[in-house]
Design an enzyme around this catalytic site. Structure first.
Site, short mmCIF file in Angstrom:
data_model
loop_
_atom_site.label_atom_id
_atom_site.label_comp_id
_atom_site.label_asym_id
_atom_site.label_seq_id
_atom_site.Cartn_x
_atom_site.Cartn_y
_atom_site.Cartn_z
N LYS A 1 -45.30 51.35 -80.26
CA LYS A 1 -44.72 51.54 -78.93
C LYS A 1 -43.51 50.61 -78.76
CE LYS A 1 -46.78 52.29 -74.38
NZ LYS A 1 -47.90 51.86 -73.55
N PHE B 1 -41.84 57.76 -67.58
CA PHE B 1 -42.64 57.22 -66.48
C PHE B 1 -42.42 58.03 -65.21
CE2 PHE B 1 -43.88 52.62 -67.66
CZ PHE B 1 -44.10 52.98 -68.98
N ASP C 1 -55.02 55.57 -70.59
CA ASP C 1 -54.07 54.46 -70.48
C ASP C 1 -54.87 53.21 -70.15
OD1 ASP C 1 -51.54 53.37 -70.55
OD2 ASP C 1 -51.08 53.82 -68.47
N THR D 1 -41.34 54.04 -74.97
CA THR D 1 -41.87 53.84 -73.63
C THR D 1 -40.78 53.34 -72.68
OG1 THR D 1 -43.71 52.83 -72.41
CG2 THR D 1 -42.64 51.46 -74.09
N GLU E 1 -48.05 48.13 -78.89
CA GLU E 1 -46.70 47.81 -78.44
C GLU E 1 -46.06 46.64 -79.19
OE1 GLU E 1 -44.28 47.85 -74.28
OE2 GLU E 1 -46.24 48.74 -74.54
#
Length: 320
Positions: free
Chosen positions: A131, A177, A16, A155, A95
């Site tokens: 994303k 998450f 990440d 996400t 993203e």
């Protein structure tokens, strides 16, 4: 054997990070990026060349300054992705602008454009995950993109409601998450949680078990970890995306890591639910989880803010 090497026996580990040096050090399968990670990397002198390439591209692909800055940002994200793909054997997640989180059409337009930019650089769409925030609109965009052969990573996912809709949409991968869920309950209840009772860990366990029980192929990739305990408690999850600091900690640890999640060992049975074609039901059930509502909202706002900060950096250079 290090804890990281043990973990890799059960789970695909992902970096990440937008920092190339870090990514190459830990040899992950994939890498995930977002505007916040790219912003952190872009401030380092080592990445100045990528910014220069993006700015040059922006100047040639926009009539107004705003158009040029938008074009430069898209190219910067893709430049980072291109370099990361020289290091990882798998995929990189890039993203979509968080401002488009509530527009299916704008998300589709931006996603297709990002794939086109990669294609111009000779990179196949099979190596890219687009994303997208796990809003109703984002999930609908995922459904359409997947049918076009464009893989998506949904996400800012904080609830089983979002996860179920993503699975029905045929989303390639979701990023539930962990740490941000724990942050919420830690602040709300004023207590710290052991890894096995961590509400973020429990959320991912529930999603993983639901997917395996009902035969969904969508990859579950736990994300946003606050400590090593949250990670090792999810050993066996399909993928885990881990920050450089926690990768380092796992790499230096010799602590035993046992497999905790397995498709063959699902004890909690969950009834099958459907959301993809029922927007009001999705919104109502999602709205009944104040934590998920708050964290999705604040997550979108934070990513949008960091994207704007990145644009400010690019704007100064475009105008120069």
């Amino acid at each position: 054997m290090s804890a990281l090497d043990q973990l890799k026996k059960f789970t695909t580990c992902v970096a990440d990070s937008g920092d190339f040096e870090t990514i190459s050090k830990y040899k992950p399968q994939d890498a995930t990026t977002n505007p916040s990670l790219i912003l952190a990397a872009a401030k380092k002198e080592a990445y100045a060349k990528l910014i220069d390439v993006a700015v040059d591209y922006g100047k040639q692909h926009g009539k107004t300054e705003d158009e040029q800055v938008d074009a430069a940002l898209d190219r910067l994200l893709v430049e980072f992705g291109k370099e990361i793909l020289k290091i990882v054997p798998g995929r990189v997640s890039t993203e979509v602008d968080a401002r488009f989180s509530f527009s299916t059409e704008k998300t589709l337009e931006k996603a297709r454009h990002i794939i086109e930019l990669y294609k111009e650089l000779g990179i196949d769409k099979e190596r890219i995950l687009i994303k997208i925030a796990s809003t109703w609109e984002g999930i609908q965009a995922s459904k359409i993109l997947e049918k076009e052969g464009i893989h998506t990573n949904l996400t800012l996912l904080f609830s089983i409601v979002q996860a179920i809709a993503c699975a029905e949409a045929g989303t390639t991968l979701i990023s539930p998450f962990v740490g941000r869920i724990m942050d919420y309950y830690k602040a709300k209840e004023g207590k710290t949680f052991a890894a096995h009772e961590d509400p973020g860990v429990k959320s991912v366990q529930k999603i993983y078990n639901y997917y395996k029980q009902h035969g969904y192929k969508t990859i579950v990739m736990g994300a946003s970890f606050r400590n090593v305990g949250e990670i090792t408690e999810l050993a066996g999850c399909d993928f885990l995306t881990i920050s450089p600091a926690l990768l380092e900690e796992l790499s230096n640890s010799q602590e035993k890591v046992d497999q905790k999640l397995s498709a063959e060992n699902i004890t909690e049975k969950q009834d099958k639910v459907s959301y993809l074609s029922d927007e009001s039901k999705f919104r109502f059930d999602f709205n009944n989880d104040p934590m998920a509502v708050e964290k999705l909202s604040s997550g979108i706002a934070a990513f949008a803010k960091d994207a704007e900060t990145l644009k400010d950096i690019l704007r100064k250079k475009v105008a120069a």
